[in-house]
Motif scaffolding. Structure first.
Motif, short mmCIF file in Angstrom:
data_model
loop_
_atom_site.label_atom_id
_atom_site.label_comp_id
_atom_site.label_asym_id
_atom_site.label_seq_id
_atom_site.Cartn_x
_atom_site.Cartn_y
_atom_site.Cartn_z
N CYS A 122 12.54 20.48 10.95
CA CYS A 122 13.95 19.39 10.70
C CYS A 122 14.30 18.54 10.70
O CYS A 122 14.87 17.68 11.22
CB CYS A 122 15.06 20.48 10.50
SG CYS A 122 15.78 20.85 12.45
N ARG A 123 12.59 17.92 11.24
CA ARG A 123 12.61 17.13 12.45
C ARG A 123 12.83 15.66 11.94
O ARG A 123 11.80 15.97 10.75
CB ARG A 123 11.72 17.28 13.72
CG ARG A 123 12.05 18.14 15.05
CD ARG A 123 11.64 18.20 16.16
NE ARG A 123 11.48 19.28 16.21
CZ ARG A 123 10.88 19.53 17.47
NH1 ARG A 123 9.34 18.74 18.01
NH2 ARG A 123 10.55 21.02 18.79
N LEU A 124 12.80 14.26 11.79
CA LEU A 124 12.89 12.84 11.71
C LEU A 124 12.31 12.02 12.21
O LEU A 124 12.25 12.78 13.56
CB LEU A 124 13.84 13.39 11.04
CG LEU A 124 15.22 13.66 10.09
CD1 LEU A 124 16.69 12.95 9.97
CD2 LEU A 124 14.33 14.44 9.04
N HIS A 125 10.91 11.36 11.44
CA HIS A 125 10.03 10.81 12.43
C HIS A 125 11.27 9.02 12.47
O HIS A 125 12.44 8.73 11.90
CB HIS A 125 9.74 9.96 11.10
CG HIS A 125 8.60 9.66 12.27
ND1 HIS A 125 8.46 7.75 12.20
CD2 HIS A 125 7.15 9.57 12.74
CE1 HIS A 125 7.92 8.03 12.95
NE2 HIS A 125 6.34 8.16 12.90
N LYS A 126 11.30 9.14 13.53
CA LYS A 126 11.81 7.71 14.31
C LYS A 126 11.60 6.91 13.50
O LYS A 126 13.06 6.19 13.36
CB LYS A 126 11.52 7.56 15.71
CG LYS A 126 11.93 8.43 16.77
CD LYS A 126 11.28 8.49 18.00
CE LYS A 126 11.21 9.58 18.97
NZ LYS A 126 11.12 9.34 20.63
N LYS A 127 11.05 6.28 12.67
CA LYS A 127 10.87 5.52 12.30
C LYS A 127 10.85 4.99 11.07
O LYS A 127 11.63 4.24 10.61
CB LYS A 127 9.46 4.75 12.41
CG LYS A 127 9.12 3.71 13.69
CD LYS A 127 7.42 3.18 13.90
CE LYS A 127 7.48 2.71 15.39
NZ LYS A 127 5.50 2.15 15.54
N THR A 128 10.64 6.61 10.51
CA THR A 128 10.73 6.27 9.08
C THR A 128 11.63 7.13 8.45
O THR A 128 12.13 6.97 7.00
CB THR A 128 9.58 7.04 8.36
OG1 THR A 128 9.05 8.67 8.48
CG2 THR A 128 8.62 6.09 8.46
N GLY A 129 12.18 7.69 8.78
CA GLY A 129 13.82 8.41 8.92
C GLY A 129 13.20 9.98 7.76
O GLY A 129 14.26 10.43 7.39
N THR A 130 12.25 10.58 7.99
CA THR A 130 11.32 11.22 6.77
C THR A 130 11.04 12.63 7.80
O THR A 130 10.86 12.50 8.74
CB THR A 130 10.07 10.90 5.86
OG1 THR A 130 9.20 10.29 7.31
CG2 THR A 130 10.92 9.57 5.05
#
Length: 418
Positions: A328-336
């Motif tokens: 459930c972690r989201l990528h810092k740049k893409t938000g995915t």
């Protein structure tokens, strides 16, 4: 001395740290195209032939019947989405209704397993079309498709939805070509003729049998539920999106079925392994080649939408602490949910690499109808356990609190499983 944190408290702390919100980019029109795209996939390009062999020229009735059955469960999904707009979808609904973590956990695993089989099968379908057109290895073509679409999914929901709109648009154009160029053949047959003769009791059973088969061409409307946390105003937009997607696909499918039996006799259509290509060969110069290209877009569209849907489903289940928090972690740049996307890619790629996944693809029917039955049952239970919860959308036709259509949905799922 500070108190030692419990395992539950540690999980909550990690979730708070990593679990930000997905970007809400999907509007109502995009949600409708998303749902339409996942429904109009490989199924119509393959199953229409076998169904014609069962229903004859009355094939269009089978599509309408299948759409009605899909709508029964679709209405239950619509109400549940309006109550609980969560990416974990069916897992969350059953958890709220039955309050049995083990039941929701098992259902979640069944959904994911079914998804892996579905994605692998459709990706290999793309591989076989690519092999026929370009001479590539079907497995390598499928793996290449998975890699490209997973990267698009990782890059952001905006780019993923743009790609989906393009692929869905091309897929719909392919079906419209079949319909438009078949118009001169319309009226050439009796559209109530079945393999046993005029539409009678025996013929009607053939129509029902074909509906049970081609129901798989309607699978996908339920994937709209898992984009709830990517959507604008999901409690109002997604219920509408489900119903509109089913209506649009029913209309297109019915016209394609009329066109199919008008151009190619149902007996011949029923024996064809590539029925749409065979129709194309009769209505257009190089029609088989042209419609094979459209089939590539159809299968690619389905794979992309499934990759989006089940990476979100895995993300949603991780938020519910059913899977490790890393998903459930989201990528810092893409938000995915990049770890969830990577996990789905790796698992499906391994399944595709075997090249034998089609042999076990029939598990999809059991998984889908078991899930639908649980969703309908969840709605019935929640009407009594949580009667006062806000429901922006409510399934029609009720006796007091009892949802009649959801109950019919349960029965139809049991019938389909049988």
């Amino acid at each position: 001395m500070p108190r030692k944190q419990t395992k539950k408290e540690k999980r909550k702390k990690l979730a708070k740290k990593y679990n930000k919100h997905l970007k809400r980019y999907i509007s109502l029109p995009k949600a409708v195209l998303y749902g339409t795209g996942v429904i109009i996939g490989a199924g119509i390009y393959v199953l229409i032939g076998a169904a014609a062999g069962i229903a004859g020229n009355a094939l269009w009735l089978s599509f309408i019947l299948a759409s009605v059955i899909a709508a029964l469960t679709g209405l239950s999904y619509a109400e549940l989405i309006s109550m609980f707009p969560k990416s974990s979808a069916e897992y969350h609904y059953t958890k709220k209704a039955f309050k049995k973590n083990w039941l929701s956990f098992c259902l979640g695993w069944l959904i994911l397993f079914t998804a892996i089989v579905s994605m692998s099968t459709v990706a290999l379908g793309f591989g076989h079309y690519a092999s026929n057109l370009l001479g590539m290895s079907p497995v390598l073509a499928a793996l290449f498709l998975l890699f490209v679409l997973s990267y698009i999914n990782f890059h952001g929901i905006k780019d993923a939805m743009r790609a989906n709109i393009l692929l869905t648009g091309v897929t719909i154009i392919g079906l419209l070509i079949v319909i438009i160029f078949s118009v001169p053949y319309f009226g050439s047959v009796n559209y109530l003729q079945t393999p046993t003769g005029p539409l009678d009791v025996t013929g009607a059973m053939g129509v029902v049998g074909a509906a049970a088969l081609i129901f798989f061409a309607f699978l996908g409307f339920e994937e709209i539920a898992v984009i709830a946390e990517d959507s604008m105003n999901p409690t109002k937009n997604l219920p509408k999106a489900i119903l509109l997607a089913v209506i649009i696909t029913c209309f297109l499918y019915a016209l394609v079925s009329v066109a199919s039996v008008s151009v190619v006799p149902w007996q011949q259509l029923g024996q064809s392994l590539s029925p749409i290509s065979e129709i194309g060969a009769r209505i257009l110069p190089n029609g088989a080649f042209i419609l094979s290209i459209f089939a590539l877009f159809a299968t690619a569209s389905t794979v992309l939408i499934l990759l989006i849907a089940y990476s979100r489903f895995l993300y949603g289940m991780a938020k519910e602490h059913c899977f490790p928090d890393i998903f459930c972690r989201l990528h810092k740049k893409t938000g995915t949910p990049h770890y969830a996307i990577a996990a789905i890619f790796v698992i499906v790629a391994i399944a595709v690499s075997t090249g034998e996944i089609i042999k076990i693809a029939k598990i999809t029917n059991f998984g889908a109808f078991t899930t639908f039955m649980m969703v309908n049952m969840s709605l019935i239970v929640l009407r009594y356990r949580k009667p006062n919860i806000k429901r922006p959308f409510k399934s029609p036709l009720n006796i007091g609190k009892f949802p009649v259509l959801a109950f019919i949905g349960v029965l139809s799922c049991l019938f389909m499983i049988s």
